[in-house]
Scaffold this active site. Structure first.
Site, PDB file in Angstrom:
ATOM      1  N   GLU A  76      72.311  54.053  37.778  1.00 56.09           N
ATOM      2  CA  GLU A  76      73.646  53.629  37.367  1.00 56.09           C
ATOM      3  C   GLU A  76      74.342  53.164  38.542  1.00 56.09           C
ATOM      4  OE1 GLU A  76      75.139  53.116  34.797  1.00 56.09           O
ATOM      5  OE2 GLU A  76      77.110  53.092  34.829  1.00 56.09           O
ATOM      6  N   ASP A  77      74.182  53.872  39.607  1.00 47.59           N
ATOM      7  CA  ASP A  77      74.851  53.518  40.886  1.00 47.59           C
ATOM      8  C   ASP A  77      74.123  53.034  42.220  1.00 47.59           C
ATOM      9  OD1 ASP A  77      76.906  54.452  39.557  1.00 47.59           O
ATOM     10  OD2 ASP A  77      77.005  56.567  40.401  1.00 47.59           O
TER      11      ASP A  77
END
Ligand code: MN
Length: 705
Positions: A76-77
């Protein structure tokens, strides 16, 4: 923040076979991937996944789950890709990281975007592997612990509400009470800061005033049990501000009146000691009625076991006491995760599993599944075995027991909605009401204000709420029908009296019969607990035995004619013939006389032959008919209760009596003409068959022209 070797050590301490290299690789990979990212707290971002992994080591989870926790935010990051994760950490970890990532994406959406479709995916993804859910819950727990660092109040509130609505209940569902309690406590603090502050302050005051109350009472209980030879570990705690607040809300009482804000836990060696301890405690202090619960003999759905009781410790103070064994305690605190630990440690695995039947299946599948697909399929099912989740059109989530139908769904949403249900759409398609709801279905209830619960629903609903509502309605309806039928019997008796009734006659009769009101009289007549003669005598003392005089036949009630018939020009007036009383399902023909509407007769009606002038129209029934009225001739023997027995058939079959008259009466038999509202010809045939099988009924026939 846990250092690399500390984390590995922790896992090795409960799982010596853990893949050390896997954990080391994950640690280094995550640290590099998150790089110089920072959290709102100013800490390096990397501290977050490590703390999450740390929380999960407290639950003694396996190496793959810990690695998943360390990696859970990388896709996600950071620039990391799923392929990379799979190559380096294997398919299981990759799949679980993907699962957690999906859940996080939904979280990031606004309320509106997070519609039914997303929630559905959310649940299914979560059900793929229970470990995904455990990582997600630990992730949420750590985020809640650090919530105060988020600057935006709206964002804090949104996260807190979501925690309260979704994650805390999920933790409860899988028996992780420790998680649940902390999540609720943190969310409550954010959502109701004033209530939280005032309750916390009062708890402090209480603490200051009572000395070391918890310790004193705990050791008192321990000594008491010790005298009876029960070795127990006793701990006391204040109830959580959130649960105190909830109790204040539920019971609408101020803090001062809450008498049980402290609770004690008694942990003993075995189940026998649990019950012995309970006996000792109840002998020493009076129990508070209604608060005793035995979840050992009847565990909660999620496997929770304990005995709960509340006793009057002093005049002013009630205390709650939970009694359980060590094993039960570990399970209660760590829920599902405790199971995995017990399973791995090997001892006691059998007894542990026995208390969670669905988990036993699951562990078996984990051990024996032939392929990852099979495993996935089974774990998904096992996760919420016994439960289905469905959505309202607005995306609201409704949790139901497996096997639930749209009727259960409707009642789960609201009792009124249940009562007014006429149909249902599942995923946009109209389905029969007995259809079983599947996980993820979107259910739309079609309602009509004029609708009432159908007694037939009781045959397929599974929730207690639905069943209770249907029964309540049927009971009322039966009484209404009895009153209506009793009224007809009453009118009929009155018509046979030798003279008209005085205005006070009914009132006087009720007194003589010792009945409170008219309705009770009608019910008594319908049930034949009062017979005709007794009623006559009560209405007009001395009337019985006199000749019957001139009979005034009661007026017929207006026929209902809500019929749907095919083959008619729209707008043409139509009525059902009064000679043959057609009901839906009968073969019918229409007669049109010049200047009049159309009269519908059964094809066998004798009157048809006399209607040579009329035009015959070929007709058939439409689909919307809910009833028709048939005429029956019922002959019952002159014995007590004979008519009542026949009426119970009508009541049981939910056929309404529209008109009833005594046609003939002699020493042996009473002959009644009855107009009966029935659904259709099958319904009528069923009733006739049932009547013929009823004692006291001599004969029954349908009159059709
Ligand atoms: Mn995270």
């Amino acid at each position: 923040m846990l250092r690399q070797y500390e984390l590995v050590e922790r896992v090795k301490s409960y799982d010596p076979d853990a893949d050390e290299a896997l954990l080391n690789r994950a640690y280094v990979f995550s640290m590099k991937a998150h790089g110089s990212q920072l959290r709102a707290s100013g800490d390096p971002y990397f501290s977050h996944p490590i703390e999450v992994a740390g929380i999960l080591t407290d639950l003694h989870l396996d190496d793959e789950t810990i690695a998943t926790a360390i990696l859970h935010d990388t896709i996600e990051d950071t620039l990391a890709t799923p392929e990379e994760i799979e190559r380096m950490f294997g398919p299981n970890v990759a799949r679980m990281v993907d699962g957690v990532t999906k859940l996080s994406k939904i979280e990031a959406q606004t309320e509106n975007e997070r519609a039914a479709e997303n929630l559905r995916k959310f649940l299914l993804a979560m059900s793929d592997d229970i470990r995904v859910l455990l990582v997600k819950l630990a992730d949420r727990l750590h985020n809640m612990r650090t919530l105060k660092f988020i600057a935006s109040p709206e964002k804090r509130r949104r996260i807190a509400r979501e925690t309260m609505d979704i994650y805390a209940p999920l933790a409860e569902r899988i028996g992780m009470y420790e998680f649940m309690t902390e999540l609720q406590a943190l969310a409550f603090q954010e959502m109701e800061p004033e209530a939280w502050a005032s309750i916390t302050k009062r708890l402090e005051l209480m603490r200051a005033g009572g000395g070391d109350l918890l310790a004193r009472i705990s050791s008192g209980i321990r000594l008491l049990l010790g005298r009876d030879g029960i070795v127990a570990e006793v701990t006391g705690r204040e109830k959580q501000p959130y649960s105190i607040w909830r109790k204040m809300q539920e019971r609408h009482i101020p803090f001062e009146q809450l008498s049980d804000v402290i609770a004690f836990r008694v942990i003993v060696d075995d189940v026998a000691d649990c019950y012995r301890a309970l006996g000792v405690i109840h002998r020493r202090w009076p129990m508070v009625p209604g608060r005793f619960k035995d979840f050992i003999s009847t565990p909660k759905r999620n496997g929770y076991r304990s005995i709960h009781t509340t006793v009057m410790h002093t005049d002013r103070m009630r205390i709650e006491i939970q009694i359980r064994t060590r094993e039960m305690h570990d399970q209660a605190e760590r829920g599902l995760a405790a199971h995995w630990a017990y399973k791995r440690e090997g001892d006691g695995a059998e007894t542990q599993q026995a208390s969670y039947p669905w988990l036993k299946d699951l562990i078996e599948i984990l051990d024996h599944a032939a392929s990852p697909e099979e495993l996935l399929e089974h774990t998904r099912l096992a996760m919420f075995q016994g439960q289905v989740f469905a959505f309202t059109p607005k995306g609201e989530l409704i949790q139901l027991p497996r096997g639930s139908t749209p009727v259960d769904f409707a009642y789960a949403v609201h009792t009124d909605l249940g009562d007014q249900t006429v149909g249902a759409k599942v995923n946009g398609r109209v389905v029969p009401l007995r259809t079983q709801i599947q996980n993820g279905d979107q259910v739309q209830i079609l309602r009509s204000k004029a609708q009432h619960p159908d007694p037939a629903w009781e045959g397929f609903v599974v929730t207690g709420k639905a069943r209770a509502a249907i029964r309540r309605f049927v009971r009322h309806k039966e009484r209404d029908e009895q009153i209506e039928f009793g009224q007809k019997l009453y009118d009929e008796v009155v018509s046979r009296l030798p003279a008209p009734l005085g205005s006070n006659a009914l009132k006087e009769a009720l007194k003589r019969l010792m009945l409170p009101d008219e309705a009770s009289l009608m019910v008594a007549l319908a049930r034949q607990t009062i017979d005709d003669e007794a009623l006559m005598e009560a209405l007009m003392p001395g009337a019985v035995g006199k000749p019957e005089g001139d009979k005034r036949p009661p007026k017929r009630r207006q026929q209902r004619s809500a019929v749907s018939i095919k083959g008619l020009t729209p707008g043409v007036a139509v009525k059902l013939a009064q000679c043959c009383h057609p009901v839906p399902g009968d073969r019918i023909v229409g007669l049109r006389r010049p200047g009049e509407g159309i009269e519908v007769h059964t094809i066998h009606c004798r009157h048809l032959a006399e209607e040579a002038d009329a035009e015959w129209i070929d007709l058939s029934w439409g689909t919307k008919n809910d009833s028709g009225t048939a005429r029956l001739r019922l002959v019952v023997r002159d014995e007590p209760g004979a008519l009542a027995t026949a009426t119970t058939v009508f009541a049981r079959e939910h056929a309404n009596i529209v008109y009833l008259t005594l046609e003939h009466r002699d020493r042996s038999f009473h002959t009644y003409a009855i107009d009966l509202e029935v659904k259709d010809i099958q319904h009528l045939m069923k009733i006739i068959a049932a009547l013929r099988a009823t004692g006291g009924v001599s004969s029954v026939e349908r009159l059709s022209g």
